[in-house]
Design a protein around this motif. Structure first.
Motif, PDB file in Angstrom:
ATOM      1  N   GLN A  83       0.809  -1.215   0.000  1.00 19.59           N
ATOM      2  CA  GLN A  83       0.000   0.000   0.000  1.00 19.59           C
ATOM      3  C   GLN A  83       0.840   1.263   0.000  1.00 19.59           C
ATOM      4  O   GLN A  83       0.547   2.213  -0.714  1.00 19.59           O
ATOM      5  N   ALA A  84       1.902   1.282   0.792  1.00 20.02           N
ATOM      6  CA  ALA A  84       2.712   2.498   0.889  1.00 20.02           C
ATOM      7  C   ALA A  84       3.916   2.460  -0.051  1.00 20.02           C
ATOM      8  O   ALA A  84       4.769   3.332   0.013  1.00 20.02           O
ATOM      9  N   GLY A  85       3.972   1.450  -0.938  1.00 22.48           N
ATOM     10  CA  GLY A  85       5.132   1.300  -1.806  1.00 22.48           C
ATOM     11  C   GLY A  85       4.776   1.386  -3.270  1.00 22.48           C
ATOM     12  O   GLY A  85       4.112   2.327  -3.717  1.00 22.48           O
ATOM     13  N   GLU A  86       5.163   0.373  -4.017  1.00 20.52           N
ATOM     14  CA  GLU A  86       5.066   0.412  -5.469  1.00 20.52           C
ATOM     15  C   GLU A  86       3.772  -0.195  -6.015  1.00 20.52           C
ATOM     16  O   GLU A  86       3.643  -0.358  -7.229  1.00 20.52           O
ATOM     17  N   GLN A  87       2.850  -0.577  -5.130  1.00 21.11           N
ATOM     18  CA  GLN A  87       1.551  -1.126  -5.535  1.00 21.11           C
ATOM     19  C   GLN A  87       1.694  -2.402  -6.379  1.00 21.11           C
ATOM     20  O   GLN A  87       0.919  -2.643  -7.294  1.00 21.11           O
ATOM     21  N   GLN A  88       2.684  -3.216  -6.073  1.00 22.04           N
ATOM     22  CA  GLN A  88       2.864  -4.483  -6.778  1.00 22.04           C
ATOM     23  C   GLN A  88       2.358  -5.606  -5.869  1.00 22.04           C
ATOM     24  O   GLN A  88       3.126  -6.367  -5.278  1.00 22.04           O
ATOM     25  N   TRP A  89       1.040  -5.723  -5.786  1.00 22.84           N
ATOM     26  CA  TRP A  89       0.443  -6.649  -4.846  1.00 22.84           C
ATOM     27  C   TRP A  89       0.680  -8.105  -5.221  1.00 22.84           C
ATOM     28  O   TRP A  89       0.608  -8.990  -4.375  1.00 22.84           O
ATOM     29  N   GLU A  90       0.929  -8.377  -6.491  1.00 21.90           N
ATOM     30  CA  GLU A  90       1.208  -9.766  -6.864  1.00 21.90           C
ATOM     31  C   GLU A  90       2.493 -10.268  -6.205  1.00 21.90           C
ATOM     32  O   GLU A  90       2.611 -11.457  -5.860  1.00 21.90           O
ATOM     33  N   ILE A  91       3.454  -9.358  -5.977  1.00 20.71           N
ATOM     34  CA  ILE A  91       4.688  -9.728  -5.289  1.00 20.71           C
ATOM     35  C   ILE A  91       4.406 -10.016  -3.817  1.00 20.71           C
ATOM     36  O   ILE A  91       4.910 -10.990  -3.233  1.00 20.71           O
ATOM     37  N   VAL A  92       3.596  -9.168  -3.196  1.00 18.93           N
ATOM     38  CA  VAL A  92       3.250  -9.354  -1.785  1.00 18.93           C
ATOM     39  C   VAL A  92       2.493 -10.670  -1.591  1.00 18.93           C
ATOM     40  O   VAL A  92       2.753 -11.423  -0.641  1.00 18.93           O
ATOM     41  N   LEU A  93       1.566 -10.965  -2.487  1.00 16.24           N
ATOM     42  CA  LEU A  93       0.785 -12.197  -2.356  1.00 16.24           C
ATOM     43  C   LEU A  93       1.639 -13.432  -2.610  1.00 16.24           C
ATOM     44  O   LEU A  93       1.434 -14.479  -1.974  1.00 16.24           O
ATOM     45  N   ALA A  94       2.592 -13.342  -3.512  1.00 18.20           N
ATOM     46  CA  ALA A  94       3.518 -14.458  -3.720  1.00 18.20           C
ATOM     47  C   ALA A  94       4.328 -14.721  -2.450  1.00 18.20           C
ATOM     48  O   ALA A  94       4.542 -15.877  -2.055  1.00 18.20           O
ATOM     49  N   GLY A  95       4.758 -13.655  -1.791  1.00 16.69           N
ATOM     50  CA  GLY A  95       5.451 -13.818  -0.512  1.00 16.69           C
ATOM     51  C   GLY A  95       4.557 -14.420   0.558  1.00 16.69           C
ATOM     52  O   GLY A  95       5.020 -15.214   1.389  1.00 16.69           O
ATOM     53  N   SER A  96       3.286 -14.070   0.532  1.00 14.82           N
ATOM     54  CA  SER A  96       2.344 -14.639   1.509  1.00 14.82           C
ATOM     55  C   SER A  96       2.185 -16.141   1.310  1.00 14.82           C
ATOM     56  O   SER A  96       2.136 -16.904   2.283  1.00 14.82           O
ATOM     57  N   VAL A  97       2.105 -16.578   0.070  1.00 13.05           N
ATOM     58  CA  VAL A  97       1.980 -18.013  -0.210  1.00 13.05           C
ATOM     59  C   VAL A  97       3.220 -18.759   0.252  1.00 13.05           C
ATOM     60  O   VAL A  97       3.129 -19.835   0.867  1.00 13.05           O
ATOM     61  N   ILE A  98       4.403 -18.190  -0.019  1.00 12.49           N
ATOM     62  CA  ILE A  98       5.648 -18.835   0.409  1.00 12.49           C
ATOM     63  C   ILE A  98       5.696 -18.947   1.931  1.00 12.49           C
ATOM     64  O   ILE A  98       6.214 -19.927   2.486  1.00 12.49           O
ATOM     65  N   THR A  99       5.142 -17.979   2.635  1.00 13.23           N
ATOM     66  CA  THR A  99       5.148 -17.988   4.097  1.00 13.23           C
ATOM     67  C   THR A  99       4.153 -18.992   4.668  1.00 13.23           C
ATOM     68  O   THR A  99       4.442 -19.674   5.665  1.00 13.23           O
TER      69      THR A  99
END
Length: 297
Positions: free
Chosen positions: A255-271
């Protein structure tokens, strides 16, 4: 000559009719419908995260069950954007150390409360349970000052070393299992020359293996998903665990960065995915532990 009269026989009472029982097939249909609905409710959020992590940036929030365009490159991009493998290894190391420490220490304390008879045993056990009423925020600052005074406040040691002193919840859980073991078995072992530690390690631990596995998996999950302690103690990026690293990724790409939510969600899956696998592999031990406690009750 006196005559005797026989009273007419009373008709047998007609049993009251209650509600008709539901046919077995119909009850099974209702059961499977409810079970399916509950499964969908629990699985849909994870499925949404998984599919959204495989979508291009413009389609992340389209709420389609399957992506129109698959973007497997999202997972390659996150590995290039952050030291995810290092964070993964850190999480595995810290979580295993925390789970092993709390399982072993809590089991020893629980065994002492379950087997040995000493003055004030119930009072001491009640005092241990009373510590569960203390919120973590109450002890957060004193614990940090202790680790800071020994020079370990910026390392991974505080993330797991406090488990060496046991956990009140796990002590209570394991004590209930130890109390269900037949005492005559240990008395016979003592006659055969088994020492105090042998009674615990060679007899009690194998008999309570389901409870120990449940304790291990619970703490493994709790340590794996813990964000608060890494936020307090970890400063070096190379020491981050996966939740702390995911917070850094969210700050950069969210939200406060580059708005690349697909990257954030990929990290969530890995976690999340490793814990899903662990619970899938350990589910039979959970069921066995629940069944054992049910027979005791």
């Amino acid at each position: 000559m006196a005559t005797t009269t026989t009273a007419p026989a009373r008709p047998a009472p007609v049993p009251e009719r209650g509600p008709k029982p539901v046919p077995a097939t119909k009850s099974r249909v209702f059961f499977w419908i409810g079970l399916t609905a509950a499964s969908v409710a629990f699985l849909y959020p994870f499925w949404w995260v998984l599919t959204a992590s495989l979508k291009p940036r413009s389609q992340v929030f389209d709420n389609l069950i399957l992506p129109r365009n698959w973007a497997f490159a999202n997972y390659l991009r996150i590995w290039d954007a952050a030291p995810v493998w290092t964070w993964f290894v850190n999480s595995v190391t810290v979580s295993l150390a925390a789970a092993v420490a709390v399982t072993f220490s809590s089991a020893m304390v629980a065994w002492a409360f379950a087997y040995y008879r000493f003055p004030g045993r119930n009072g001491w056990f009640g005092l241990v349970l009373a510590t569960m009423m203390l919120p973590g925020a109450v002890t957060m600052i004193p614990v940090y000052l202790i680790w800071n005074s020994v020079g370990l406040a910026t390392t991974q040691v505080p993330l797991w070393a406090s488990n060496l002193f046991g956990s009140a919840f796990y002590i209570f859980l394991l004590r209930q299992f130890f109390l269900g073991l037949p005492r005559d078995l240990f008395e016979a072992a003592k006659i055969d020359g088994v020492g105090h530690f042998g009674l615990f390690w060679r007899i009690a631990v194998p008999l309570c293996k389901p409870a120990l596995i449940v304790t291990f998996v619970f703490e493994l999950k709790a340590s794996w998903s813990d964000l608060l302690k890494p936020l307090i103690y970890l400063r070096d990026v190379e020491l981050f665990t996966l939740p702390r690293g995911l917070k850094a990724i969210s700050d950069r790409f969210g939200q406060a960065g580059e708005q690349q939510w697909e990257i954030v969600l990929a990290g969530s899956v890995i976690t999340v995915l490793p814990m899903v696998i662990v619970f899938f592999l350990a589910q039979r031990h959970f069921l066995h532990g629940i069944a054992t406690q049910g027979r005791k009750g």
